[in-house]
Design an enzyme around this catalytic site. Structure first.
Site, PDB file in Angstrom:
ATOM      1  N   LYS A 150      -0.945   5.515  -5.181  1.00 33.10           N
ATOM      2  CA  LYS A 150      -0.976   4.384  -4.251  1.00 33.10           C
ATOM      3  C   LYS A 150      -2.228   3.524  -4.485  1.00 33.10           C
ATOM      4  CE  LYS A 150       0.977   2.151  -0.888  1.00 33.10           C
ATOM      5  NZ  LYS A 150       0.642   2.329   0.519  1.00 33.10           N
ATOM      6  N   LYS A 218     -10.348  -1.863   1.412  1.00 33.99           N
ATOM      7  CA  LYS A 218     -10.672  -0.430   1.434  1.00 33.99           C
ATOM      8  C   LYS A 218     -10.027   0.275   0.236  1.00 33.99           C
ATOM      9  CE  LYS A 218      -8.579   2.292   4.195  1.00 33.99           C
ATOM     10  NZ  LYS A 218      -8.001   2.873   5.411  1.00 33.99           N
TER      11      LYS A 218
END
Lengths: 271, 271, 271, 271
Positions: A150, A218
Site C-alpha cells: 500500500k 503520511k
C-alpha cells in the site's frame, strides 16, 4: 459461510451490505450500536460484543478507524481474544493505510483491491468473501507486506499527482488550455483514471476530500522511511513529499491530496 | 485531395502509406530518392524537388528528422518557398519533439495524436488527412502551442517514469514481488498503458529504445526552461531531470527512457 | 570543584584530560577499567561504579557511546540513581548526536561548542568546567533543545556539503581546475573551515572518516522528521538526504560524510 | 602605466578611484559624461570616445552594465575596434555575471576577486592594476573559464543560501531562538561571512538587495545548463533553483537573493 464484521464505518457498512447482497450470512458489531440499523434492515444479525461475533462466525473481519480501536476490540473485556480459537479466522483491515486499495465507492460496488498478507490458510478460507468485496485480492506473503505494498503504491501515486500538478500549471502559465492538456493526456501512454477523475476538478480548484492530503503525506513519509531502512534513494518522491508538507503548512491538510496543486500554482506573496 | 510528403523516414513512410490505404492521392519527396520505392509501389507519385511537390498538392506535410533539414527543404533552391502561395497548405511536423504524440507503431496504424497549432484554416483543410493519420487531432492555437503541449506531456511522463522506477525499486528492496506491484498498480487509480507496457520489461532490465533517454531528458530540460520563463517552480520535474542526467552520465542516453530505473537501482560503487 | 566522568571513549578521555590540565579534580569510571589508566597517570581518581563517582563529585558528566549505555549507567545496580540527590549535578552528553558540536581534536584542545539544555541551575554550576572544555557554551532552554540545535546545524552542514560536491564536480567537468575553485571560494562570501579543510582531501578522493556518512544521513533524516512534525517543507535538505542515501547504497556509509561527493562524480554504469 | 576605463557605474567608479589613489594614471569614458565628474576631480582624464581612451592607454578596462552596452562600445563608430592594435590591451569585465567576485563595497576597498581568463600576456600586463583593484586575481585559462568559475561559485552560494533558509525556519518552528542558531553556526565548521552578514537581516525580514534574487536565479539556471552540457546531475542545485523560481513567482525577484527564505517560511494560504 457466516462472516462477522467489527466496525461499521463508511467502509465496513459498504462491505457488509455487499456480502449480504451476495447471499452471505453477516453478523455485525459496532461500538455505537445504532450504526448497525441499516445493515440489520437488510438482513444482518447483531452481536453484543466482539467476542460474540467471533463465537458465531467462521471468519471475522475488523475494519476499524485507527490502531487504538483495533487493539481495543481485540484485547478489551469481551474482545476477540475471548473467543478466538482454532477454526476461527480473524482479519484486520486497516482502511486507507493498508491492505485495501480503494475508498467508499469501490467498497459499495465490490471493486476494492485487497492486499492480504499473513496467514495463507486464513486467506484461502476468506477468498469467497474477498471475491465479493473486491475485484481482485492478492496474497502478498508475510505480515507487513500488505502495508508495504500500500505504501509503495501510494508513494507512486503521490509523485504522479505532483507531476500532474506541475504539468497543469506549466500548461496554464504557458498559454495552453488546461482542458486540452487533459484531453491529450487521456489519449496517451500515461492516461489513467486519476487524471481523468481529478483533473477537471483541480482545474476548478475543487479539492473535496476523497483521500485527505495529510494522510497522503503520511504515506509518503512512511514510504521514504521504508526506503531509508533499505538504502533506496528516491529523489522524486522526496521532492513530492516536501510539496505535500508545503501544502500542509498552507493549511490544506484536510482537503483532497490533489490540493498539492495549490503549492505549484502559488503566485502571490503571503507575508 | 492530393497530399504531399516531404521526408520518408520511419514516420513519414508509415503516415503516407496510411493515407494511400485510405484513398488519398499522395506525392512524396525524399533527399535519398530510393527511400520512396516502397510507397511508390503502393501508388504514390514522386516529386523531383520539394517545390514540385508543393506545386502539385493542396496540402504538403513535412516530417523531417531535424531542424536543419526542415529549414533546408523550405529555403534551398527548388525548395518550398519557390511554390508556396495562396491556396497551398504547408504543415511542418517535428517528429518526437513536437506536434505528434506517438511513435512508429501508432504512425502505421493511424493511432497518432496530432497536436496542431498555427493556421486554423489550414488545420481545417487538413482534417480529413489528420483523421486518417491519427485517432485524434487537436488545434491548440498560435504557432508554438503544439510544441509546448508536447513538452508539458513529456515532462509529466518523465516524472511519472521516475516515480514508477522509485516504487519498483522500493518494492524489490522491501521484499515485495515487483510483478505483484505491477498487478496492483494496474487495478488502481493510476493504472496506465506505460506501466503496463514498460513495467515487465524494466523488471527484466530490458530498455530497448522506443523513446531514447537522451531525448526525454532534452524535453525535460526544455519544459523546465519553459517553466523558468513563466516563473513556474517545478521541484518534482527538476528532481526527475537530474535523475535523467545521472542516467546520461552513466552512459544510458541511447537506451529507452525507462533506463532511468538503473539510477534508482544502483547499488554498488563504481569508482 | 570535583568533576566526575562516566565514559572514557575518545571524547570523554580528551575532555577529562583537559579538565585535569586546568586544575580540576576529576574522578572517572569506565566499563572497561583499563581505559582509565592514562587519565589516572595524569592525576584522576577512579570510581568503582557510576554511583561511587556521583557520590564523590559535585557534577558528573556522562559521555557514552549510545543510548543503551547511557540508560544502563543510570538505572543499573550501583548506577547513577543510587546516589543522585539534591546537590548533585548530572549531565548527559550525547557524542555526535547532540549537545556537543565538534569531534576528537576540538575535544583535546578545549574548542568544543557545548549546546546545553534542561536544568538552568545545573548549567550555571557547570560553567567553569564548560569554560575549559569548550570555546563557548550555550544554554538553549528546555530539555530537547540541545539535540534539536545539533540537528539543525548538521542538516545545514549536510546540504552545504552536497552543494560543495556538486560545484566541485561541475568545475572539473567544465574544464576548470578544482584547486582554483577552492582558492576562489576561500576568498568569497561563503568561505568556511569545512571547504578549506575537506576540499583538498575530496579532490584526492580521500574520505578518512571524521564524521561518518551514515551518521550524517541519520541526522538529515531526523532533521527532516522534525520538519515534518512542524510542517516545514525543506526541498534542498530532502534532495541532500537522498544523495546521502544513495551514498549509503553505494557502500560508503562508513567513510567521511564528504564521500557524498562520489555520488555526484559517478560516471560509469555499474550494473 | 596608463589605464583606461569604459563605463563608470557603481563598480567602474569605485575601481577607477582605487587606481587613482594608488598612483595610476586613469582615463575614463562614460556614455553619460557627467558621471565622470567625480573621478576627474580626483585626477582622471576624460576620453571623448572609447576609441580615444584605447588610443591613449596601455590597458583599457570595460565594465559595462549589460552585453548590449559591451558590444556597442566595441563595434560602434569611434568604438574600441577603431584603435585596438598590437600593443593595446582590452579587458572586458562583466559585473555580477562573470569575472569579478564581489560588489560595491569590495570594489571601493580593493577587495575584489578577479577571475581573469583569455590572453595570458594581457593578464600579466594588467597584474599591477589587478593588484590594486582586488585582493587576489586568478588567471583561469581559455576565454569562458572566468564566467564558468563565477557560475560554479554562485551556484554553490545559492544552494548554501537555501540550506541556511531551511535551517533558520526549522529552528524557529521547533522552538529554538534563531539568534542562537546564528551564534552556534558562527563557531562551527561552516561558519562563513554570508551567514554572519545576512543572517541577522533575514531574521528581521530585511532583504535589501545586494545581489538581486532574479540574478541569482539566472546564475543557477545557467550553472544547471552548464551541468546539462557536461552530464553532471546536481539534485541539490536543482531543488535550490526551483525555490528561487518559486520566490520569483511570489514577486520577490528584485529583493536580495536571501529572500528565498520567504519561500521556506511560507505558512498561510494565499489563494
Amino acid at each position: 459461510m457466516e462472516v462477522g464484521f467489527l466496525g461499521l464505518g463508511i467502509m465496513g457498512k459498504a462491505m457488509s451490505m455487499n456480502l449480504l447482497k451476495n447471499g452471505f450470512k453477516v453478523t455485525v458489531w459496532n461500538r455505537t450500536l445504532s450504526k448497525c440499523d441499516e445493515v440489520v434492515a437488510h438482513g444482518a444479525s447483531v452481536g453484543e460484543t466482539p467476542a460474540e461475533v467471533v463465537k458465531k462466525c467462521n471468519i471475522t473481519i475488523a475494519i476499524l478507524s485507527d490502531p487504538a480501536a483495533a487493539l481495543s476490540v481485540v484485547f478489551d473485556k469481551d474482545g476477540v481474544l475471548d473467543q478466538i480459537c482454532s477454526g476461527k479466522g480473524y482479519i484486520d483491515i486497516h482502511f486507507l493505510e493498508a491492505p485495501v486499495s480503494g475508498s467508499k465507492q469501490p467498497a459499495e460496488t465490490g471493486q476494492l483491491v485487497i492486499l492480504a498478507a499473513g496467514d495463507k490458510a486464513l486467506y484461502e478460507e476468506a477468498v469467497p468473501a474477498f471475491d465479493v468485496l473486491g475485484k481482485k485480492s492478492f496474497f502478498l506473503g508475510p505480515v507487513g507486506n500488505g502495508a508495504k505494498m500500500k505504501l509503495v503504491v501510494n508513494m507512486i501515486m503521490g509523485s504522479v499527482m505532483n507531476a500532474f500538478s506541475e504539468g497543469l500549471t506549466l500548461a496554464k502559465r504557458s498559454g495552453l488550455n488546461p482542458h486540452s492538456l487533459l484531453d491529450v493526456l487521456d489519449l496517451g501512454g500515461i492516461a489513467n483514471p486519476m487524471f481523468r477523475g481529478k483533473g477537471p476538478e483541480m482545474v476548478k480548484d475543487n479539492y473535496s476530500p476523497a483521500f485527505p492530503l495529510k494522510h497522503q503525506q503520511k504515506d509518503m513519509r512512511l514510504a521514504l522511511a521504508l526506503g531509508d531502512q533499505n538504502a533506496v534513494s528516491m529523489p522524486v518522491a522526496a521532492a513530492a513529499n516536501e510539496a505535500f508538507k508545503k501544502a500542509r503548512s498552507m493549511g490544506l491538510g484536510d482537503l483532497d491530496f490533489s490540493a498539492v496543486y495549490e503549492t505549484v500554482k502559488l503566485l502571490k506573496h503571503s507575508s
